[in-house]
Design an enzyme around this catalytic site. Structure first.
Site, PDB file in Angstrom:
ATOM      1  N   GLU A  14      84.089 -55.542  -8.354  1.00 13.32           N
ATOM      2  CA  GLU A  14      83.609 -56.320  -7.728  1.00 13.32           C
ATOM      3  C   GLU A  14      82.112 -55.403  -7.910  1.00 13.32           C
ATOM      4  O   GLU A  14      81.876 -53.998  -8.428  1.00 13.32           O
ATOM      5  CB  GLU A  14      84.082 -56.456  -6.460  1.00 13.32           C
ATOM      6  CG  GLU A  14      84.414 -57.578  -6.296  1.00 13.32           C
ATOM      7  CD  GLU A  14      83.268 -58.468  -5.642  1.00 13.32           C
ATOM      8  OE1 GLU A  14      81.859 -58.424  -5.925  1.00 13.32           O
ATOM      9  OE2 GLU A  14      83.871 -59.663  -5.267  1.00 13.32           O
ATOM     10  N   ASN A 142      81.525 -62.849   1.006  1.00 12.87           N
ATOM     11  CA  ASN A 142      80.605 -62.901  -0.383  1.00 12.87           C
ATOM     12  C   ASN A 142      79.297 -63.543  -0.340  1.00 12.87           C
ATOM     13  O   ASN A 142      78.833 -64.547   0.523  1.00 12.87           O
ATOM     14  CB  ASN A 142      81.983 -64.093  -1.282  1.00 12.87           C
ATOM     15  CG  ASN A 142      82.811 -63.004  -2.388  1.00 12.87           C
ATOM     16  OD1 ASN A 142      82.491 -62.076  -2.064  1.00 12.87           O
ATOM     17  ND2 ASN A 142      83.910 -63.450  -2.053  1.00 12.87           N
ATOM     18  N   ASP A 193      81.651 -66.927  -5.312  1.00  6.39           N
ATOM     19  CA  ASP A 193      82.289 -65.505  -4.578  1.00  6.39           C
ATOM     20  C   ASP A 193      81.129 -64.757  -4.480  1.00  6.39           C
ATOM     21  O   ASP A 193      79.995 -65.362  -4.261  1.00  6.39           O
ATOM     22  CB  ASP A 193      82.967 -65.166  -5.667  1.00  6.39           C
ATOM     23  CG  ASP A 193      84.171 -64.102  -5.890  1.00  6.39           C
ATOM     24  OD1 ASP A 193      83.538 -63.101  -5.785  1.00  6.39           O
ATOM     25  OD2 ASP A 193      85.431 -64.348  -5.852  1.00  6.39           O
TER      26      ASP A 193
END
Length: 286
Positions: A14, A142, A193
């Protein structure tokens, strides 16, 4: 066409950040509690004692790092870590997730439950010494990113399958009015996302479970999609000398052993040269 940029498989890759002064990509493996980079050709990582997930750059040698308990100033040279602001430090259920610096030198950061407990998270903005909650009742925060003309911010609660657009005050960067739906991905069954906005204002968003990052125009029309050799893509970032390489983190989380054995590139970090032209990441002002 995408290639593997770094072959270390993340459980939950991430928060990719292209540092414009260092010309270097940083990213996180949230579940393994580490910050990762490549120093030239050599892989490097920093290990933490709690979940870390997102960062902004303060100067050449210091990052603002979001963890499950706070926002920290972190020195890449001597590993010194100083607390800037606590972040849900008294809540053991949650951790930090997606985050990004805004054009005013602030930093937006989302939280979520460690096992995606419904509504456990929130989205905050840190600016000029103040950490203020902007959105509550968030399951998976997100897609925090900003239009190049400073007109709006984007964000999503992945669980809703909707990406929101929020007008911003041109002087301060604080939201004004209400957010509205920018993309509704429920019909297509896509999971939004992490996201980034390019220099033309197009939104590039990772779609978890779909092996791609899709781009949409400022009016919300589908533009193109870049495939990656991983099931769960998590977050894109533009980088490289001319900001034309689209980097993307991915995750092994949620995949069974057979899938991982058949496709070992799941969890690796990828690069797609010539995908588009990004905007430089903004500096965090502390």
């Amino acid at each position: 066409m995408s290639i593997v940029y770094d072959n270390r498989a993340c459980e939950l890759g991430e928060g990719p950040l292209w540092h414009p002064e260092r010309q270097q990509l940083f990213w996180f493996d949230i579940l393994c509690k580490r910050l990762m980079t490549r120093d030239g050709e050599a892989p490097r990582n920093w290990q933490f004692d709690e979940h870390v997930s997102a960062a902004g750059w303060v100067d050449r040698d210091r990052l603002l790092i979001a963890s499950e308990t706070g926002l920290w100033r972190f020195n890449l040279q001597d590993d010194q870590k100083d607390l800037i602001a606590p972040l849900e430090a008294d809540n053991p259920v949650t951790r930090s997730n997606d985050g990004r610096a805004d054009p005013w030198g602030g930093f937006w950061i989302g939280t979520m439950g460690k096992t995606a407990e419904p509504g456990a998270g929130a989205i905050y903005r840190y600016w000029r010494g103040e950490l203020r909650q902007l959105v509550d009742d968030v399951t998976i925060s997100n897609a925090i990113c900003f239009a190049p003309d400073r007109s709006c911010a984007y964000y999503t609660d992945t669980a809703t399958k909707q990406v929101m657009q929020w007008p911003l005050n041109s002087e301060t960067g604080w939201p004004k009015g209400d957010s509205t739906v920018f993309l509704d991905l429920r019909v297509d069954g896509l999971n939004p996302d992490g996201a980034v906005v390019d220099a033309k204002g197009n939104l590039w968003i990772a779609q978890w479970g779909a092996s791609r990052v899709a781009a949409y125009t400022p009016s919300g029309q589908f533009l193109t999609a870049i495939p990656f050799d991983a099931t769960n893509v998590s977050c894109p970032a533009f980088g490289g000398n001319d900001l034309t390489t689209l980097y993307c983190t991915t995750a092994r989380e949620g995949l069974d052993k057979d899938t991982l054995a058949a496709h070992p590139t799941n969890g690796m970090t990828f690069a797609a040269p010539g995908a588009g032209t990004g905007q430089a990441e903004h500096r965090v002002i502390l």
